[in-house]
Design an enzyme around this catalytic site. Structure first.
Site, PDB file in Angstrom:
ATOM      1  N   LYS A 187      95.789  12.742  40.502  1.00 56.63           N
ATOM      2  CA  LYS A 187      94.758  11.831  41.018  1.00 56.63           C
ATOM      3  C   LYS A 187      93.811  11.336  39.940  1.00 56.63           C
ATOM      4  CE  LYS A 187      93.623  12.305  45.601  1.00 56.63           C
ATOM      5  NZ  LYS A 187      92.566  12.780  46.484  1.00 56.63           N
ATOM      6  N   GLY A 340      93.128  25.090  37.513  1.00 52.87           N
ATOM      7  CA  GLY A 340      93.921  24.329  38.478  1.00 52.87           C
ATOM      8  C   GLY A 340      95.399  24.390  38.134  1.00 52.87           C
ATOM      9  N   GLY A 363      87.832  22.945  39.302  1.00 55.53           N
ATOM     10  CA  GLY A 363      86.918  21.948  39.861  1.00 55.53           C
ATOM     11  C   GLY A 363      85.541  22.039  39.218  1.00 55.53           C
TER      12      GLY A 363
END
Ligand code: AMP
Length: 382
Positions: A187, A340, A363
């Site tokens: 993303k 992640g 994050g």
């Protein structure tokens, strides 16, 4: 950020320690304890200094008190890691006396994620001091990460929390040069603010994975059926413009591994350019790009990596991420992996221990790089 040393004499003090023991539970046991091991130095230091520990963590996202989210397996596992008895407190009203007690899943309490002041007060009533070692949850303002901090006598960051923050600050402000950033994953919109920072602070920014697709599309290439986030197109265009591509810091794939479906059994081709025919999708960088990217890694003195450079979970598309991971493992440079999925890739390739710093909070690390405020960190200031 206050440190454990700033707590002074903590002999016989009751320390409420927020840890991030949100680990996989497999068949009623802890599956992967890497995160837990990273918090052990903090727990050992506090015990050495005579404090009594009340450990607080969340596990998953329970809606009620579902037993599959119980921290009982975690309490049992800490007892092995610390070689000491660890009792599990079923709730805040039933906390046994003991050197190390683990409180049941704090998200069993509905007030936790709302940062409910009443819950924060009840937590604070159980402790004299507060130590936060849960960097991975520091971008959320919850009762056990923020609300409780000002309600106890003294509070501080744990050793892991401190090293996570210090590492990111070091690379963002005082990186040895050349400083290379590698951005992958799926993303663009999640990471565009981070890329923007790197276009300012790094010397080279390598792009791969599905992240590369909107960039290639904006440059007029055919992307076939590849994963391409529509909302990512405008940010990609702006990043290319800011960078002055191709004369700036950004590097994009020059060849690709393409497949007819997102699966292990797909038909696979390596194409010499970056125009993907209809019915095909890019799932990894090609060999020429791999060689170029590895060469950049070898030249760099500081390297930050976030996001796999291809669909590494499937073998035919893992070569790009593996090459990056191996080159990072071999270099003498300071290497930081932003947690992640890139952390998962490092672990899958058996290279997690070969980097200087592997973040336990993907994050939160990205938020810190972006320059956003981390409520959990703010709560430990002044
Ligand atoms: P993120 O959470 O944004 O870091 O994305 C990680 C995911 O991106 C992983 O599950 C990868 O399989 C996926 N990914 C990486 N490269 C590609 C690609 N070229 N096409 C589709 N998915 C990809």
């Amino acid at each position: 950020m206050r440190t454990i040393d700033s707590l002074g004499d903590i002999e016989a003090k009751r320390a409420l320690v927020r840890v991030d023991f949100n680990v996989p539970i497999v068949g009623g046991k802890v599956g992967d304890d890497a995160r837990m091991r990273r918090a052990m130095p903090t727990l050992e230091l506090l015990l050495e200094r005579g404090a009594k520990l009340l450990l607080v963590s969340h596990l998953g996202r329970p809606k009620d008190r579902e037993p599959e989210f119980s921290l009982a397996p975690v309490a049992e596992h800490i007892s092995k890691l610390l070689h000491t008895e660890v009792q599990l407190a079923p709730d805040l009203d039933n906390v046994p006396d003991g050197d190390v007690v683990m409180l049941e899943n704090i998200r069993y309490e509905p007030g936790e994620t709302k940062n409910d002041p009443e819950l924060a007060k009840r937590l604070a009533a159980l402790a004299d001091i507060y130590v936060n070692d849960a960097f991975g949850t520091s971008h959320r303002a919850h009762a056990s990460t923020v609300g409780v901090a000002p309600l106890v006598e003294r509070s501080a960051a744990g050793l892991l929390f401190q090293s996570e923050v210090d590492t990111i600050r070091l690379i963002m402000n005082h990186a040895d040069r050349p400083f290379l950033a590698i951005m992958g994953g799926a993303k663009v919109t999640d990471k565009i603010a981070v890329m923007d920072k790197f276009l300012d602070s790094a010397d080279i920014v390598l792009v791969g994975g599905a992240m590369a697709t909107p960039f290639l599309k904006v440059l007029g290439h055919d992307i076939g059926d590849g994963l391409c986030e529509e909302e990512g197109l405008e940010p990609a265009r702006e990043a290319l413009e800011k960078d002055g591509y191709p004369n700036g810091k950004l590097r994009l794939p020059v060849d690709l591994v393409i497949a007819d479906e997102f699966s292990e059994d797909a038909e696979v081709q390596i194409i010499p350019g970056v125009d993907v025919p209809d019915g095909w999708m890019q799932l990894d960088i090609g060999s020429k790009t791999r060689t170029e990217y590895v060469a950049e890694i070898r030249k760099a003195q500081t390297i930050f990596w976030n996001g796999p450079i291809g669909a590494f979970e499937h073998k035919p598309f893992a070569a790009g991420s593996l090459a990056i991971a191996q080159a990072m493992a071999q270099t003498e440079a300071t290497t930081v992996v932003g947690g992640g999925d890139s952390g998962a890739a490092m672990a899958e390739f058996g290279l997690a221990h070969s980097v200087t710093h592997l973040s336990t909070g993907g994050g939160a690390a990205l938020k810190l790089i972006e320059g956003s405020t981390l409520p959990g960190l703010e709560a430990l200031k002044a």
